[in-house]
Design a protein around this motif. Structure first.
Motif, PDB file in Angstrom:
ATOM      1  N   GLU A 143      45.585 -22.998  12.808  1.00  0.00           N
ATOM      2  CA  GLU A 143      45.006 -22.947  11.454  1.00  0.00           C
ATOM      3  C   GLU A 143      45.825 -22.056  10.528  1.00  0.00           C
ATOM      4  N   ALA A 144      46.417 -21.007  11.087  1.00  0.00           N
ATOM      5  CA  ALA A 144      47.188 -20.073  10.251  1.00  0.00           C
ATOM      6  C   ALA A 144      48.461 -20.699   9.703  1.00  0.00           C
ATOM      7  N   ASP A 147      48.601 -24.175   4.643  1.00  0.00           N
ATOM      8  CA  ASP A 147      48.458 -23.511   3.352  1.00  0.00           C
ATOM      9  C   ASP A 147      46.985 -23.536   2.940  1.00  0.00           C
ATOM     10  N   ASP A 148      46.669 -22.844   1.877  1.00  0.00           N
ATOM     11  CA  ASP A 148      45.262 -22.697   1.488  1.00  0.00           C
ATOM     12  C   ASP A 148      44.588 -24.039   1.222  1.00  0.00           C
ATOM     13  N   GLU A 149      45.302 -24.951   0.554  1.00  0.00           N
ATOM     14  CA  GLU A 149      44.691 -26.239   0.202  1.00  0.00           C
ATOM     15  C   GLU A 149      44.289 -27.011   1.453  1.00  0.00           C
ATOM     16  N   PHE A 151      43.973 -25.763   4.565  1.00  0.00           N
ATOM     17  CA  PHE A 151      43.001 -25.006   5.348  1.00  0.00           C
ATOM     18  C   PHE A 151      41.589 -25.235   4.803  1.00  0.00           C
ATOM     19  N   ASN A 152      41.454 -25.237   3.504  1.00  0.00           N
ATOM     20  CA  ASN A 152      40.136 -25.426   2.891  1.00  0.00           C
ATOM     21  C   ASN A 152      39.647 -26.868   2.998  1.00  0.00           C
ATOM     22  N   ARG A 154      39.702 -28.504   5.749  1.00  0.00           N
ATOM     23  CA  ARG A 154      39.200 -28.700   7.115  1.00  0.00           C
ATOM     24  C   ARG A 154      37.677 -28.637   7.114  1.00  0.00           C
ATOM     25  N   GLN A 169      50.942 -30.753   6.559  1.00  0.00           N
ATOM     26  CA  GLN A 169      51.682 -29.536   6.241  1.00  0.00           C
ATOM     27  C   GLN A 169      53.182 -29.723   6.480  1.00  0.00           C
TER      28      GLN A 169
END
Length: 287
Positions: A143-144, A147-149, A151-152, A154, A169
């Motif tokens: 998960e790390a 990127d933020d987009e 990750f959010n 999910r 990604q």
């Protein structure tokens, strides 16, 4: 490799796979022609699979289809596919040139709607049969890498959805098969670092609404099954054949990438891309 050069379907039943799925690209077809009408349709496979580890795939289902808009439509539920009257009704009415359908036998992640395949993001759709051994120890560093987009985006808890987001990604939109190869290579490297070994089985279909792609691969050479057949003016990819016509179905070899496009079907060798020192992992591995 042309379709004519595929090896014939093996008669020995496979005992390796978990979920069941079917995908199609070609001239528009009613979904029921794969999902509910054939003798061994996907709904039939949801409670009577013949080439799977378990005969029952009752932990939810989903369909994603492409029409007049770039992004796919999608319908998912946690009911067993055989008990949802809406699925048969939709499959009878929806006609599409490209669609993905999946029945789930959970190997990880709860039985909830956002864990049901196919997963979608923008114009892309993805479904998967297989698993990552030791996923709970790998989930956080995987998960790390997002990127933020992404990750959010999910919504569920499965390894399948996370692999899809990682492929995005790593450039799925620009180079679909290469992005999958990089994603799998990264997971293999990560598992070796964290666990000391890797067991990954991956038979997946994915699409941008233009071409249909599939990959069959496993680290132990025991990948979940994948078959192909001409259907009407197109091609169908499935976890197991939809009928008993042995000559109609060809098994896709382990270690293969399939592309179904406007010019027909192509099968090429597939192997993960190992990261070089110039492309290191962008995440610290937890102790």
């Amino acid at each position: 490799m042309s379709f004519q050069h595929f090896p014939p379907m093996r008669r020995v039943p496979e005992q390796r796979a978990m979920c069941r799925w079917a995908a199609y690209r070609g001239d528009p077809l009613y979904l029921e022609e794969l999902v509910s009408s054939p003798a061994h349709s996907l709904i039939e496979q949801s409670h009577c699979a013949t080439r799977a580890k378990t005969a029952t795939n009752g932990d939810g289902f989903g369909i994603a289809w492409y029409g007049d808009r770039p992004e796919p439509g999608r319908y998912r539920d946690i009911l067993p596919a055989w008990s949802d009257c809406n699925l048969k009704s939709l499959a009878r009415q929806i006609r599409s040139p490209l669609f993905l359908a999946h029945v789930r036998a959970a190997t990880g992640g709860g039985t909830r709607r956002d864990n049901c395949h196919p997963f979608t993001q923008g114009t892309w759709s993805f479904m998967h049969n297989g698993q990552i051994s030791g996923f709970e120890r790998l989930r956080r560093p995987m998960e790390a890498m997002l990127d933020d987009e992404l990750f959010n985006a999910r919504g569920g808890t499965t390894d399948s959805e996370l692999m899809f987001l990682l492929a995005l990604q790593f450039g799925l939109r620009e180079a679909p098969v290469a992005a999958m190869a990089e994603m799998i290579g990264v997971i293999e490297d990560l598992a070796e670092s964290v666990i000391g070994s890797i067991l990954l089985r991956f038979t997946a279909a994915f699409s941008d609404g233009k071409a249909l792609y599939a990959i069959r691969y496993a680290t132990d050479r025991k990948a979940p099954t994948l078959y192909a057949s001409p259907v009407g003016a197109g091609y169908c990819l499935v976890s197991e054949p939809l009928n008993d016509d042995v000559d109609a179905w060809a098994e896709i070899p382990d270690g293969s990438a399939v592309t179904v496009g406007k010019d027909g079907i192509d099968v090429a060798d597939f192997r993960p891309e190992k990261r070089s020192a110039a492309k290191p992992l962008r995440v610290a591995i937890p102790a």
